[in-house]
Scaffold this motif. Structure first.
Motif, PDB file in Angstrom:
ATOM      1  N   LEU A  95       0.779  -1.227   0.000  1.00 33.47           N
ATOM      2  CA  LEU A  95       0.000   0.000   0.000  1.00 33.47           C
ATOM      3  C   LEU A  95       0.805   1.268   0.000  1.00 33.47           C
ATOM      4  O   LEU A  95       2.001   1.259   0.030  1.00 33.47           O
ATOM      5  N   VAL A  96       0.115   2.418   0.047  1.00 30.97           N
ATOM      6  CA  VAL A  96       0.755   3.720   0.022  1.00 30.97           C
ATOM      7  C   VAL A  96       0.155   4.797   0.927  1.00 30.97           C
ATOM      8  O   VAL A  96      -0.917   4.630   1.391  1.00 30.97           O
ATOM      9  N   VAL A  97       0.780   6.318   0.973  1.00 28.92           N
ATOM     10  CA  VAL A  97       0.307   7.261   2.009  1.00 28.92           C
ATOM     11  C   VAL A  97      -0.484   8.494   1.558  1.00 28.92           C
ATOM     12  O   VAL A  97       0.153   9.470   1.297  1.00 28.92           O
ATOM     13  N   VAL A  98      -1.853   8.865   1.560  1.00 28.25           N
ATOM     14  CA  VAL A  98      -2.580  10.155   1.511  1.00 28.25           C
ATOM     15  C   VAL A  98      -3.782  10.114   2.388  1.00 28.25           C
ATOM     16  O   VAL A  98      -4.018  11.080   3.058  1.00 28.25           O
ATOM     17  N   LEU A  99      -4.690   9.229   2.287  1.00 28.03           N
ATOM     18  CA  LEU A  99      -5.674   8.912   3.311  1.00 28.03           C
ATOM     19  C   LEU A  99      -5.682   7.392   3.411  1.00 28.03           C
ATOM     20  O   LEU A  99      -5.771   6.731   2.428  1.00 28.03           O
ATOM     21  N   VAL A 100      -5.619   7.239   4.407  1.00 28.64           N
ATOM     22  CA  VAL A 100      -5.718   5.861   4.558  1.00 28.64           C
ATOM     23  C   VAL A 100      -6.938   5.655   5.362  1.00 28.64           C
ATOM     24  O   VAL A 100      -7.637   6.120   5.802  1.00 28.64           O
ATOM     25  N   MET A 154      -7.226   5.562   2.045  1.00 25.81           N
ATOM     26  CA  MET A 154      -7.788   5.650   3.384  1.00 25.81           C
ATOM     27  C   MET A 154      -7.715   4.272   4.032  1.00 25.81           C
ATOM     28  O   MET A 154      -7.826   3.261   3.350  1.00 25.81           O
ATOM     29  N   LEU A 155      -7.556   4.245   5.359  1.00 28.99           N
ATOM     30  CA  LEU A 155      -7.546   2.993   6.107  1.00 28.99           C
ATOM     31  C   LEU A 155      -8.693   2.976   7.107  1.00 28.99           C
ATOM     32  O   LEU A 155      -8.865   3.927   7.883  1.00 28.99           O
ATOM     33  N   GLY A 156      -9.472   1.884   7.073  1.00 26.56           N
ATOM     34  CA  GLY A 156     -10.564   1.706   8.020  1.00 26.56           C
ATOM     35  C   GLY A 156     -10.417   0.386   8.746  1.00 26.56           C
ATOM     36  O   GLY A 156      -9.705  -0.511   8.301  1.00 26.56           O
ATOM     37  N   TYR A 157     -11.110   0.251   9.878  1.00 25.53           N
ATOM     38  CA  TYR A 157     -10.989  -0.975  10.664  1.00 25.53           C
ATOM     39  C   TYR A 157     -12.181  -1.143  11.581  1.00 25.53           C
ATOM     40  O   TYR A 157     -12.890  -0.180  11.905  1.00 25.53           O
ATOM     41  N   GLN A 196     -14.420   2.244  11.786  1.00 22.69           N
ATOM     42  CA  GLN A 196     -13.702   3.468  12.098  1.00 22.69           C
ATOM     43  C   GLN A 196     -12.734   3.777  10.958  1.00 22.69           C
ATOM     44  O   GLN A 196     -12.267   2.869  10.268  1.00 22.69           O
ATOM     45  N   TRP A 197     -12.404   5.074  10.800  1.00 25.26           N
ATOM     46  CA  TRP A 197     -11.452   5.473   9.767  1.00 25.26           C
ATOM     47  C   TRP A 197     -10.335   6.274  10.397  1.00 25.26           C
ATOM     48  O   TRP A 197     -10.572   7.124  11.248  1.00 25.26           O
ATOM     49  N   LEU A 198      -9.122   5.999   9.998  1.00 30.97           N
ATOM     50  CA  LEU A 198      -8.006   6.784  10.499  1.00 30.97           C
ATOM     51  C   LEU A 198      -8.178   8.226  10.025  1.00 30.97           C
ATOM     52  O   LEU A 198      -8.640   8.477   8.912  1.00 30.97           O
ATOM     53  N   PRO A 199      -7.806   9.194  10.861  1.00 28.11           N
ATOM     54  CA  PRO A 199      -8.127  10.593  10.568  1.00 28.11           C
ATOM     55  C   PRO A 199      -7.306  11.200   9.454  1.00 28.11           C
ATOM     56  O   PRO A 199      -7.649  12.266   8.953  1.00 28.11           O
ATOM     57  N   SER A 200      -6.202  10.598   9.077  1.00 27.49           N
ATOM     58  CA  SER A 200      -5.361  11.163   8.029  1.00 27.49           C
ATOM     59  C   SER A 200      -5.530  10.400   6.731  1.00 27.49           C
ATOM     60  O   SER A 200      -6.144   9.342   6.691  1.00 27.49           O
ATOM     61  N   GLY A 201      -4.985  10.958   5.648  1.00 20.85           N
ATOM     62  CA  GLY A 201      -4.990  10.276   4.378  1.00 20.85           C
ATOM     63  C   GLY A 201      -3.608  10.377   3.764  1.00 20.85           C
ATOM     64  O   GLY A 201      -2.791  11.200   4.161  1.00 20.85           O
ATOM     65  N   TRP A 202      -3.344   9.511   2.786  1.00 18.16           N
ATOM     66  CA  TRP A 202      -2.001   9.455   2.211  1.00 18.16           C
ATOM     67  C   TRP A 202      -2.034   9.380   0.694  1.00 18.16           C
ATOM     68  O   TRP A 202      -2.849   8.684   0.113  1.00 18.16           O
ATOM     69  N   GLU A 203      -1.092  10.077   0.071  1.00 20.50           N
ATOM     70  CA  GLU A 203      -0.823   9.934  -1.361  1.00 20.50           C
ATOM     71  C   GLU A 203       0.654   9.601  -1.472  1.00 20.50           C
ATOM     72  O   GLU A 203       1.510  10.397  -1.076  1.00 20.50           O
TER      73      GLU A 203
END
Length: 261
Positions: A95-100, A154-157, A196-203
């Motif tokens: 994977l990669v980094v802006v929203l996860v 974006m990352l959710g869990y 839930q979603w992590l508050p940041s996002g990744w590009e």
């Protein structure tokens, strides 16, 4: 000492990662400091723009369809073969980094294990990709997912009984980047049993493969401990990020592989 709060501190405030006393102090400062208040509004606006480009409701309908397909496939396939050797190489997901999405038990060693999306206690994880020219989509653990230029993550869990969450990434040359939180120890999970979603996002920039790892645990894990475990896993895979094994840390993990343009 700076007269203003750092962007990192303001991001932690938005994410609920600051202790109560520290959060109260930063909030009080921002209430009387237009510069910091404007920075907070900018973070809120950036999050709102991302959510407008990648609406969760539409994606969740697709996720449910994918889960139903996965259940039918799981019911049709024979039980996964168990390997004795712990050095079997795995084609994990990157994977990669802006929203996860699926979680991995610490002792899983097969490619199939990386494709699980639900574990004991209702635990689950999800990675969404959006923000590019095409429709948003979900990355499948165990299957490398190509990224188009400008796409974000974006990352959710669903934490189940776990109380802490952390995320990090490893690129093709073994550089480890803490995603959430950026330092300290893994953060408390969000309240309730819903997604839930992590508050940041990744590009993610650059090219090549990037592995994104989400870890749910019962106790907070120092981010440096997770980063060191990721470096060891990279070295044991002979520097091939797509073949990295699960990290040797407590808790449950999900791995994705993203292929940057």
């Amino acid at each position: 000492m700076s007269a203003h709060e750092s962007e990192w501190t303001l991001r932690r405030l938005r994410a609920g990662e600051l202790a109560a006393a520290e959060a109260a102090r930063v909030q009080a400062h921002a209430a009387g400091c237009e510069t910091c208040a404007q920075a907070l509004r900018g973070l809120d606006d950036a999050q709102a723009r991302f959510e407008a480009e990648v609406p969760f409701e539409r994606f969740e309908a697709g996720v449910e369809r994918a889960l139903q397909r996965q259940r039918r496939q799981d019911a049709a396939r024979p039980p996964p073969r168990r390997w004795v050797a712990t050095t079997v190489a795995i084609a994990a997901s990157l994977l990669v980094v802006v929203l996860v999405r699926p979680l991995l038990t610490p002792d899983a060693t097969s490619t199939e294990g990386l494709g699980l999306n639900r574990l004991k206690g209702g635990t689950a994880a999800e990675l969404r990709i959006g923000g590019g020219l095409g429709p948003q989509r979900e990355a499948t653990p165990g299957t490398p997912e190509p990224l188009d230029p400008g796409e974000r993550v974006m990352l959710g869990y669903k934490a189940g009984t776990h109380r802490y969450v952390a995320a990090l990434s490893v690129d093709a040359i073994g550089e480890v980047s803490p995603l959430h939180p950026e330092s300290g120890a893994s953060a408390p999970v969000g309240p309730g049993s819903d997604q839930q979603w992590l508050p940041s996002g990744w590009e993610f920039t650059g090219s090549g493969a990037e592995r994104v790892i989400l870890v749910l645990s019962d106790e907070p894990l120092p981010m440096e401990t997770l980063a060191e475990a990721a470096r060891r896993a990279f070295e044991k895979a002979d520097g091939e990020v797509v073949r990295m094994a699960p990290l040797e840390v407590p808790g449950e993990q999900t791995h994705w592989v993203l292929l940057k343009p």
